[in-house]
Scaffold this motif. Sequence first.
Motif, PDB file in Angstrom:
ATOM      1  N   GLN A  16       0.836  -1.217   0.000  1.00 19.50           N
ATOM      2  CA  GLN A  16       0.000   0.000   0.000  1.00 19.50           C
ATOM      3  C   GLN A  16       0.861   1.252   0.000  1.00 19.50           C
ATOM      4  OE1 GLN A  16      -3.108  -0.945  -1.346  1.00 19.50           O
ATOM      5  NE2 GLN A  16      -3.330   1.104  -0.539  1.00 19.50           N
ATOM      6  N   LEU A  17       1.966   1.231   0.734  1.00 15.71           N
ATOM      7  CA  LEU A  17       2.881   2.379   0.738  1.00 15.71           C
ATOM      8  C   LEU A  17       3.472   2.610  -0.652  1.00 15.71           C
ATOM      9  CD1 LEU A  17       4.821   1.648   4.051  1.00 15.71           C
ATOM     10  CD2 LEU A  17       3.114   3.440   3.684  1.00 15.71           C
ATOM     11  N   ALA A  18       3.860   1.542  -1.310  1.00 15.13           N
ATOM     12  CA  ALA A  18       4.420   1.657  -2.656  1.00 15.13           C
ATOM     13  C   ALA A  18       3.371   2.192  -3.631  1.00 15.13           C
ATOM     14  CB  ALA A  18       4.944   0.300  -3.124  1.00 15.13           C
ATOM     15  N   LEU A  19       2.172   1.657  -3.562  1.00 15.51           N
ATOM     16  CA  LEU A  19       1.100   2.125  -4.449  1.00 15.51           C
ATOM     17  C   LEU A  19       0.774   3.591  -4.187  1.00 15.51           C
ATOM     18  CD1 LEU A  19      -1.257  -0.970  -4.245  1.00 15.51           C
ATOM     19  CD2 LEU A  19       0.091  -0.257  -6.234  1.00 15.51           C
ATOM     20  N   ALA A  20       0.728   3.981  -2.922  1.00 15.01           N
ATOM     21  CA  ALA A  20       0.418   5.365  -2.572  1.00 15.01           C
ATOM     22  C   ALA A  20       1.484   6.315  -3.116  1.00 15.01           C
ATOM     23  CB  ALA A  20       0.285   5.505  -1.062  1.00 15.01           C
ATOM     24  N   GLN A  21       2.749   5.923  -3.028  1.00 12.38           N
ATOM     25  CA  GLN A  21       3.821   6.775  -3.555  1.00 12.38           C
ATOM     26  C   GLN A  21       3.680   6.939  -5.059  1.00 12.38           C
ATOM     27  OE1 GLN A  21       6.070   8.746  -2.268  1.00 12.38           O
ATOM     28  NE2 GLN A  21       6.723   9.313  -4.325  1.00 12.38           N
ATOM     29  N   LEU A  22       3.490   5.843  -5.766  1.00  6.61           N
ATOM     30  CA  LEU A  22       3.348   5.918  -7.221  1.00  6.61           C
ATOM     31  C   LEU A  22       2.114   6.718  -7.609  1.00  6.61           C
ATOM     32  CD1 LEU A  22       4.411   2.260  -7.880  1.00  6.61           C
ATOM     33  CD2 LEU A  22       5.652   4.292  -8.676  1.00  6.61           C
ATOM     34  N   ASP A  23       1.020   6.518  -6.902  1.00  4.10           N
ATOM     35  CA  ASP A  23      -0.202   7.281  -7.189  1.00  4.10           C
ATOM     36  C   ASP A  23      -0.001   8.771  -6.930  1.00  4.10           C
ATOM     37  OD1 ASP A  23      -1.692   5.102  -8.041  1.00  4.10           O
ATOM     38  OD2 ASP A  23      -2.637   4.778  -6.087  1.00  4.10           O
ATOM     39  N   SER A  24       0.798   9.115  -5.920  1.00  3.54           N
ATOM     40  CA  SER A  24       1.001  10.529  -5.591  1.00  3.54           C
ATOM     41  C   SER A  24       1.794  11.259  -6.683  1.00  3.54           C
ATOM     42  CB  SER A  24       1.726  10.672  -4.246  1.00  3.54           C
ATOM     43  OG  SER A  24       3.094  10.348  -4.354  1.00  3.54           O
ATOM     44  N   GLU A  25       2.530  10.546  -7.493  1.00  2.55           N
ATOM     45  CA  GLU A  25       3.340  11.153  -8.553  1.00  2.55           C
ATOM     46  C   GLU A  25       2.651  11.139  -9.915  1.00  2.55           C
ATOM     47  OE1 GLU A  25       5.953  12.749  -7.788  1.00  2.55           O
ATOM     48  OE2 GLU A  25       6.702  11.829  -5.943  1.00  2.55           O
ATOM     49  N   LYS A  26       1.539  10.430 -10.054  1.00  3.63           N
ATOM     50  CA  LYS A  26       0.997  10.200 -11.398  1.00  3.63           C
ATOM     51  C   LYS A  26       0.578  11.466 -12.121  1.00  3.63           C
ATOM     52  CE  LYS A  26      -3.643   8.943 -10.031  1.00  3.63           C
ATOM     53  NZ  LYS A  26      -4.603   7.873  -9.888  1.00  3.63           N
ATOM     54  N   ASP A  27      -0.018  12.437 -11.443  1.00  3.98           N
ATOM     55  CA  ASP A  27      -0.439  13.652 -12.142  1.00  3.98           C
ATOM     56  C   ASP A  27       0.762  14.419 -12.698  1.00  3.98           C
ATOM     57  OD1 ASP A  27      -3.128  13.115 -11.693  1.00  3.98           O
ATOM     58  OD2 ASP A  27      -3.234  14.389  -9.905  1.00  3.98           O
ATOM     59  N   GLU A  28       1.828  14.505 -11.900  1.00  3.44           N
ATOM     60  CA  GLU A  28       3.034  15.192 -12.376  1.00  3.44           C
ATOM     61  C   GLU A  28       3.653  14.441 -13.545  1.00  3.44           C
ATOM     62  OE1 GLU A  28       7.471  16.524 -10.832  1.00  3.44           O
ATOM     63  OE2 GLU A  28       5.885  16.275  -9.347  1.00  3.44           O
ATOM     64  N   ILE A  29       3.731  13.122 -13.434  1.00  2.65           N
ATOM     65  CA  ILE A  29       4.320  12.326 -14.512  1.00  2.65           C
ATOM     66  C   ILE A  29       3.486  12.440 -15.783  1.00  2.65           C
ATOM     67  CG2 ILE A  29       4.907   9.968 -15.248  1.00  2.65           C
ATOM     68  CD1 ILE A  29       5.541   9.459 -12.203  1.00  2.65           C
ATOM     69  N   ARG A  30       2.180  12.366 -15.640  1.00  2.00           N
ATOM     70  CA  ARG A  30       1.306  12.462 -16.820  1.00  2.00           C
ATOM     71  C   ARG A  30       1.396  13.825 -17.505  1.00  2.00           C
ATOM     72  NH1 ARG A  30      -4.046   9.324 -14.480  1.00  2.00           N
ATOM     73  NH2 ARG A  30      -3.248   7.213 -14.842  1.00  2.00           N
ATOM     74  N   SER A  31       1.808  14.845 -16.770  1.00  2.00           N
ATOM     75  CA  SER A  31       1.918  16.180 -17.364  1.00  2.00           C
ATOM     76  C   SER A  31       3.292  16.438 -17.978  1.00  2.00           C
ATOM     77  CB  SER A  31       1.617  17.255 -16.313  1.00  2.00           C
ATOM     78  OG  SER A  31       2.664  17.340 -15.366  1.00  2.00           O
ATOM     79  N   MET A  32       4.214  15.506 -17.857  1.00  2.00           N
ATOM     80  CA  MET A  32       5.558  15.685 -18.411  1.00  2.00           C
ATOM     81  C   MET A  32       5.519  15.650 -19.934  1.00  2.00           C
ATOM     82  SD  MET A  32       7.943  13.395 -15.927  1.00  2.00           S
ATOM     83  CE  MET A  32       8.178  13.861 -14.220  1.00  2.00           C
TER      84      MET A  32
END
Length: 99
Positions: A16-32
Amino acid sequence: MFIAILDLRTTAADRQLALAQLDSEKDEIRSMPGNLDFRVYADRDDAEAVTVLHEWADENSFAGYLGSSAFARSGAVLRPLVTAPPVSRRFRAALLETV
């Protein structure tokens, strides 16, 4: 198009910690620049497995992501959680059609 598939393993308790970290970055990554998609999956049959699917316009765009603060932040959180070396498979691809 450039596709990267990352498979990583954590303990069931840490997933869950790993998923939460990846989910927290997705908007920034998708905007790259050059990002076409970024998806995170929890394996339904294995409580310790996580897969990340990246789609990029080209290898240079993906290289930009690898040098980004989002990548560094996720690495700092994920490295202590993984229980085996992550496996990243990378592909050059051509989209045939979207239906």
